[in-house]
Design a protein around this motif. Structure first.
Motif, PDB file in Angstrom:
ATOM      1  N   GLU C  84       0.813  -1.220   0.000  1.00 27.69           N
ATOM      2  CA  GLU C  84       0.000   0.000   0.000  1.00 27.69           C
ATOM      3  C   GLU C  84       0.848   1.273   0.000  1.00 27.69           C
ATOM      4  O   GLU C  84       0.344   2.357   0.283  1.00 27.69           O
ATOM      5  CB  GLU C  84      -0.951  -0.005   1.206  1.00 27.69           C
ATOM      6  N   GLY C  85       2.133   1.127  -0.263  1.00 27.90           N
ATOM      7  CA  GLY C  85       2.997   2.308  -0.322  1.00 27.90           C
ATOM      8  C   GLY C  85       4.010   2.317   0.807  1.00 27.90           C
ATOM      9  O   GLY C  85       3.809   1.684   1.841  1.00 27.90           O
ATOM     10  N   ASP C  87       4.746   4.596   2.845  1.00 30.06           N
ATOM     11  CA  ASP C  87       4.332   5.331   4.053  1.00 30.06           C
ATOM     12  C   ASP C  87       3.272   4.560   4.836  1.00 30.06           C
ATOM     13  O   ASP C  87       2.854   5.017   5.910  1.00 30.06           O
ATOM     14  CB  ASP C  87       3.765   6.706   3.678  1.00 30.06           C
ATOM     15  N   ASP C  88       2.815   3.399   4.315  1.00 28.26           N
ATOM     16  CA  ASP C  88       1.685   2.710   4.961  1.00 28.26           C
ATOM     17  C   ASP C  88       2.077   2.024   6.264  1.00 28.26           C
ATOM     18  O   ASP C  88       1.456   2.240   7.300  1.00 28.26           O
ATOM     19  CB  ASP C  88       1.064   1.683   4.002  1.00 28.26           C
ATOM     20  N   MET C  89       3.114   1.196   6.212  1.00 24.66           N
ATOM     21  CA  MET C  89       3.507   0.493   7.433  1.00 24.66           C
ATOM     22  C   MET C  89       4.028   1.472   8.489  1.00 24.66           C
ATOM     23  O   MET C  89       3.665   1.351   9.671  1.00 24.66           O
ATOM     24  CB  MET C  89       4.529  -0.600   7.103  1.00 24.66           C
ATOM     25  N   PRO C  90       4.845   2.487   8.105  1.00 23.09           N
ATOM     26  CA  PRO C  90       5.188   3.509   9.107  1.00 23.09           C
ATOM     27  C   PRO C  90       3.949   4.164   9.740  1.00 23.09           C
ATOM     28  O   PRO C  90       3.960   4.485  10.927  1.00 23.09           O
ATOM     29  CB  PRO C  90       6.013   4.529   8.302  1.00 23.09           C
ATOM     30  N   ALA C  91       2.881   4.352   8.961  1.00 23.17           N
ATOM     31  CA  ALA C  91       1.655   4.940   9.526  1.00 23.17           C
ATOM     32  C   ALA C  91       1.053   4.020  10.588  1.00 23.17           C
ATOM     33  O   ALA C  91       0.587   4.483  11.634  1.00 23.17           O
ATOM     34  CB  ALA C  91       0.640   5.212   8.411  1.00 23.17           C
ATOM     35  N   HIS C  92       1.069   2.696  10.346  1.00 24.83           N
ATOM     36  CA  HIS C  92       0.569   1.750  11.364  1.00 24.83           C
ATOM     37  C   HIS C  92       1.435   1.806  12.627  1.00 24.83           C
ATOM     38  O   HIS C  92       0.920   1.775  13.747  1.00 24.83           O
ATOM     39  CB  HIS C  92       0.551   0.326  10.815  1.00 24.83           C
ATOM     40  N   VAL C  93       2.755   1.881  12.444  1.00 26.84           N
ATOM     41  CA  VAL C  93       3.652   1.923  13.609  1.00 26.84           C
ATOM     42  C   VAL C  93       3.438   3.206  14.403  1.00 26.84           C
ATOM     43  O   VAL C  93       3.344   3.183  15.641  1.00 26.84           O
ATOM     44  CB  VAL C  93       5.125   1.797  13.177  1.00 26.84           C
ATOM     45  N   ARG C  94       3.335   4.343  13.711  1.00 21.64           N
ATOM     46  CA  ARG C  94       3.075   5.612  14.396  1.00 21.64           C
ATOM     47  C   ARG C  94       1.769   5.535  15.193  1.00 21.64           C
ATOM     48  O   ARG C  94       1.674   6.094  16.298  1.00 21.64           O
ATOM     49  CB  ARG C  94       2.934   6.749  13.381  1.00 21.64           C
ATOM     50  N   ARG C 125      -0.636   9.173   6.813  1.00 21.59           N
ATOM     51  CA  ARG C 125      -0.464   8.849   5.388  1.00 21.59           C
ATOM     52  C   ARG C 125      -0.139  10.129   4.611  1.00 21.59           C
ATOM     53  O   ARG C 125      -0.565  11.218   5.001  1.00 21.59           O
ATOM     54  CB  ARG C 125      -1.755   8.214   4.809  1.00 21.59           C
ATOM     55  N   THR C 126       0.593   9.974   3.524  1.00 20.00           N
ATOM     56  CA  THR C 126       0.986  11.154   2.754  1.00 20.00           C
ATOM     57  C   THR C 126      -0.139  11.636   1.812  1.00 20.00           C
ATOM     58  O   THR C 126      -0.184  12.807   1.459  1.00 20.00           O
ATOM     59  CB  THR C 126       2.264  10.868   1.937  1.00 20.00           C
ATOM     60  N   GLU C 127      -1.042  10.726   1.433  1.00 25.59           N
ATOM     61  CA  GLU C 127      -2.173  11.101   0.583  1.00 25.59           C
ATOM     62  C   GLU C 127      -3.342  11.600   1.446  1.00 25.59           C
ATOM     63  O   GLU C 127      -3.459  11.201   2.607  1.00 25.59           O
ATOM     64  CB  GLU C 127      -2.650   9.885  -0.228  1.00 25.59           C
ATOM     65  N   PRO C 128      -4.226  12.441   0.885  1.00 22.98           N
ATOM     66  CA  PRO C 128      -5.422  12.872   1.627  1.00 22.98           C
ATOM     67  C   PRO C 128      -6.333  11.680   1.959  1.00 22.98           C
ATOM     68  O   PRO C 128      -6.414  10.720   1.189  1.00 22.98           O
ATOM     69  CB  PRO C 128      -6.133  13.810   0.635  1.00 22.98           C
ATOM     70  N   HIS C 129      -6.976  11.743   3.112  1.00 21.16           N
ATOM     71  CA  HIS C 129      -7.925  10.713   3.539  1.00 21.16           C
ATOM     72  C   HIS C 129      -9.127  11.365   4.211  1.00 21.16           C
ATOM     73  O   HIS C 129      -9.050  12.505   4.666  1.00 21.16           O
ATOM     74  CB  HIS C 129      -7.264   9.752   4.536  1.00 21.16           C
ATOM     75  N   ARG C 130     -10.216  10.600   4.284  1.00 21.65           N
ATOM     76  CA  ARG C 130     -11.378  11.012   5.060  1.00 21.65           C
ATOM     77  C   ARG C 130     -11.365  10.177   6.333  1.00 21.65           C
ATOM     78  O   ARG C 130     -11.386   8.952   6.273  1.00 21.65           O
ATOM     79  CB  ARG C 130     -12.668  10.786   4.254  1.00 21.65           C
ATOM     80  N   ARG C 131     -11.317  10.831   7.495  1.00 24.07           N
ATOM     81  CA  ARG C 131     -11.193  10.134   8.776  1.00 24.07           C
ATOM     82  C   ARG C 131     -12.425  10.382   9.634  1.00 24.07           C
ATOM     83  O   ARG C 131     -12.925  11.511   9.671  1.00 24.07           O
ATOM     84  CB  ARG C 131      -9.949  10.633   9.522  1.00 24.07           C
ATOM     85  N   ARG C 132     -12.877   9.334  10.328  1.00 21.98           N
ATOM     86  CA  ARG C 132     -14.053   9.463  11.201  1.00 21.98           C
ATOM     87  C   ARG C 132     -13.686   9.251  12.666  1.00 21.98           C
ATOM     88  O   ARG C 132     -13.052   8.257  13.015  1.00 21.98           O
ATOM     89  CB  ARG C 132     -15.140   8.468  10.788  1.00 21.98           C
TER      90      ARG C 132
END
Lengths: 140, 140, 140
Positions: C84-85, C87-94, C125-132
């Protein structure tokens, strides 16, 4: 009228790793018959964590384990508290870096988890342990 | 019938280190006379943490401090926010890596802590500070 | 008499960084008309965090981002979950190193935040997302 319910879940671990208990927690919510409410979890230990993480690709959890093993290496000569084994102090540090509490709202009778979220006990010790999660449910 | 009670605890720190306030929190629970319930804590600061950790061997807390001092060194040239001292930005990072909230269920009038769990304010600044913990109690 | 209210906040991110939603949360508290109570937040994602941090000098948040970027570098060859890119696994670790839950008491109709505390969604994540963010309010 708001009610509360106090329960616990016992989880037998087989050493370091992730143990998904989302279904067991949802069962407690079902038994309490709360449509709307709040589930609050407290882990009664200082060498394991509660973690909400991705439940799709198991490689995510392997990578989490790899990262934490590198960040907090077993047997690090920095540590003085070594009488309980070379994985004990790293387990305390991992617990400090993560959480022992979780709070998840309940809607329409279900935990409001995201599509890819699972609830895990993360065992940090290498030997098997019995872990207790206290579960407070509030709702109506 | 469920009731709530709102309180706070003020903790005077003498610089970086761990300050056990388990007994003060239990006193608030005693005064509220809740047999079953939930205690929720919020620390009103961004350079100190709330931590549940082992309260047996004090070496565990020394090792936690050693690890975090190495992971987030004071005076790291990475940091641009340095006007409040070389321990200030590391204190913010340590707070981000840990927690400012705790949630602990109450059973039979007592916080449901594990055998070895104590509740600590972890001061990350080297100078003394006055820290406030807001305590929300829910129960009956 | 104690009541509860369940809501959510949707936050559109423009990539990695901090998004202050303190005012939106306070508005939900205002609408519920709770004088005393508890706000509990749950983020329904595994690659973003909820963080309470200093809202004065923006350099603090830049330094937090610098520190986490160095601690959990994008594209680290340690990671196997790379589909998934980088930056994906670093995002999970963060996310594992921080929190997806927050609990903030309410007093006199206001969130009991400290003088310098703001509530942030931290997009990893480096791309825009919609978060709830699911918001459970309890109070009276």
């Amino acid at each position: 009228m708001l009610r509360q319910s106090l329960n616990h879940l016992d989880i037998a671990t087989r050493g370091r790793g992730f143990y998904d208990f989302t279904d067991s927690l949802q069962e407690l919510v079902n038994e309490a018959k709360f449509q709307t409410g709040l589930a609050t979890l407290h882990l009664q230990h200082t060498s394991a964590s509660l973690l909400i993480q991705e439940n799709a690709d198991p490689e995510v959890r392997h990578d989490l384990e790899r990262f934490f093993s590198r960040l907090v290496p077993d047997g690090d000569p920095l540590f003085q508290h070594t009488s309980e084994g070379e994985d004990d102090m790293p387990a305390h540090v991992r617990t400090a870096l993560t959480c022992v509490n979780l709070s998840i709202p309940i809607a329409q009778g279900n935990l409001t988890l995201g599509t890819w979220q699972g609830i895990y006990l993360w065992e940090h010790r290498t030997e098997p342990h019995r872990r207790r999660v206290v579960v407070h449910l509030l709702g109506e």
